[in-house]
Design a protein around this motif. Structure first.
Motif, short mmCIF file in Angstrom:
data_model
loop_
_atom_site.label_atom_id
_atom_site.label_comp_id
_atom_site.label_asym_id
_atom_site.label_seq_id
_atom_site.Cartn_x
_atom_site.Cartn_y
_atom_site.Cartn_z
N SER A 123 -10.86 60.36 -17.57
CA SER A 123 -11.12 59.18 -18.42
C SER A 123 -9.93 58.22 -18.30
O SER A 123 -8.82 58.60 -17.93
CB SER A 123 -11.36 59.59 -19.87
OG SER A 123 -10.31 60.41 -20.37
N HIS A 124 -10.21 56.94 -18.58
CA HIS A 124 -9.21 55.89 -18.36
C HIS A 124 -9.09 55.00 -19.58
O HIS A 124 -10.10 54.51 -20.11
CB HIS A 124 -9.61 55.04 -17.15
CG HIS A 124 -8.72 53.85 -16.94
ND1 HIS A 124 -7.38 53.97 -16.62
CD2 HIS A 124 -8.96 52.51 -17.00
CE1 HIS A 124 -6.84 52.76 -16.49
NE2 HIS A 124 -7.77 51.86 -16.73
N VAL A 125 -7.86 54.78 -20.03
CA VAL A 125 -7.55 53.85 -21.12
C VAL A 125 -6.71 52.72 -20.53
O VAL A 125 -5.56 52.92 -20.13
CB VAL A 125 -6.78 54.55 -22.25
CG1 VAL A 125 -6.44 53.56 -23.35
CG2 VAL A 125 -7.59 55.72 -22.81
N ALA A 126 -7.29 51.53 -20.46
CA ALA A 126 -6.64 50.41 -19.79
C ALA A 126 -5.64 49.71 -20.71
O ALA A 126 -5.48 50.05 -21.89
CB ALA A 126 -7.68 49.42 -19.29
N HIS A 127 -4.98 48.71 -20.15
CA HIS A 127 -3.96 47.95 -20.86
C HIS A 127 -4.48 47.31 -22.15
O HIS A 127 -5.61 46.84 -22.22
CB HIS A 127 -3.39 46.86 -19.95
CG HIS A 127 -4.41 45.87 -19.46
ND1 HIS A 127 -4.78 44.76 -20.16
CD2 HIS A 127 -5.14 45.85 -18.32
CE1 HIS A 127 -5.69 44.08 -19.49
NE2 HIS A 127 -5.94 44.72 -18.36
N ASP A 128 -3.65 47.36 -23.17
CA ASP A 128 -3.89 46.69 -24.45
C ASP A 128 -5.05 47.26 -25.26
O ASP A 128 -5.49 46.64 -26.22
CB ASP A 128 -4.10 45.18 -24.25
CG ASP A 128 -2.96 44.54 -23.48
OD1 ASP A 128 -1.84 44.55 -24.00
OD2 ASP A 128 -3.19 44.04 -22.36
#
Length: 271
Positions: A123-128
């Motif tokens: 899973s990926h949590v992007a910027h901001d």
């Protein structure tokens, strides 16, 4: 110089760069890499082959599994090396291959993750992004930049969330769903494009809401998404009728907030 607590256990094949702060009872396994501006709270465990970089704080009791890359620079074309941050709360489980990026200056400079969250593999949590607590991101969930996920939301495997989108508290997003628009608290969204199919009744029941409360939330849902009027005008019109039901008021307050994205609905996905 790094600050390493005496009780920390660090494998001989791990790399801890000068400046890192390693708390009490931290365990760092083989082939992990901890950057010079990283803070690892008490009891954090990096199992092996994990990378924590950037100006990143990891809260107490977090477990980070092999292949995770936490605190990497933003994947954003307007990022030019500014110092931004990632903050991860307590007791999060971050499984294999998970990626989390620091913020961007234009997005406020920080990515924030709350407590007791579960991030399944890749899973990926992007910027901001701004994430609350007790959230589950299933395998291969993709959050674009500036996404907000509120407490107790669950996102099914392979779902993707458009930038600047909000997912409300205790909402449920089905596997492979495309989340193009805001999802109300307690909502259930499925499909591509994502359509708001109803309420997350199972989650509401597990959270201890009684049948009478769930019935009132259902009644409000039908009124909000009635065919006459817009969701926002309908929500405003029923506010006085449900002033004594905090769950409905939570939905109405969510709808009333100015947002960069439209609202998901049962009709072609967009209200």
């Amino acid at each position: 110089m790094s600050s390493i607590a005496p009780s920390a256990r660090i494998h001989a094949h791990a790399v801890i760069e000068d400046g890192a702060v390693i708390g009490e009872n931290v365990t760092i396994g083989p082939f992990c890499h901890v950057g010079p501006k990283v803070v690892l709270g008490e009891g954090v465990e990096l199992i092996s082959n994990a990378v924590v970089s950037g100006r990143t704080d990891i809260g107490r009791g977090c477990r980070i599994f092999p292949g995770a890359v936490i605190g990497g620079i933003p994947q954003a074309i307007d990022y030019h090396g500014e110092e931004t941050t990632l903050s991860v709360g307590d007791n999060c489980t971050i499984r294999e291959g998970v990626t989390m990026n620091c913020g961007t200056v234009h997005g406020g400079g920080k990515t924030v993750v709350g407590n007791d969250n579960l991030f399944l593999a890749n899973s990926h949590v992007a910027h901001d992004c701004q994430l609350g607590s007790n959230i589950i991101l299933s395998n291969n969930v993709m959050l674009a930049g500036h996404v907000t996920i509120e407490d107790r939301a669950i996102l099914g495997g392979g779902s993707a969330v458009h930038q600047f989108t909000r997912v409300g508290r205790q909402a449920f997003v089905g596997g492979l769903a495309a989340v193009n628009y805001d999802v109300i608290p307690y909502g259930m969204l499925n499909g591509n494009p994502g359509v708001l199919g109803g309420l997350n009744v199972v989650g509401m029941t597990r959270a201890g809401l009684d049948r009478a409360t769930i019935h009132r939330v259902r009644k409000a849902f039908k009124a909000i998404f009635a065919e006459d009027g817009t969701a926002r005008s309908n929500a405003a019109a029923i506010r006085d009728d449900f002033a004594d039901c905090k769950e409905v008021m939570e939905i109405l307050d969510f709808i009333a907030v100015d947002s960069d994205r439209p609202l998901s609905s049962p009709y072609r996905g967009k209200a």
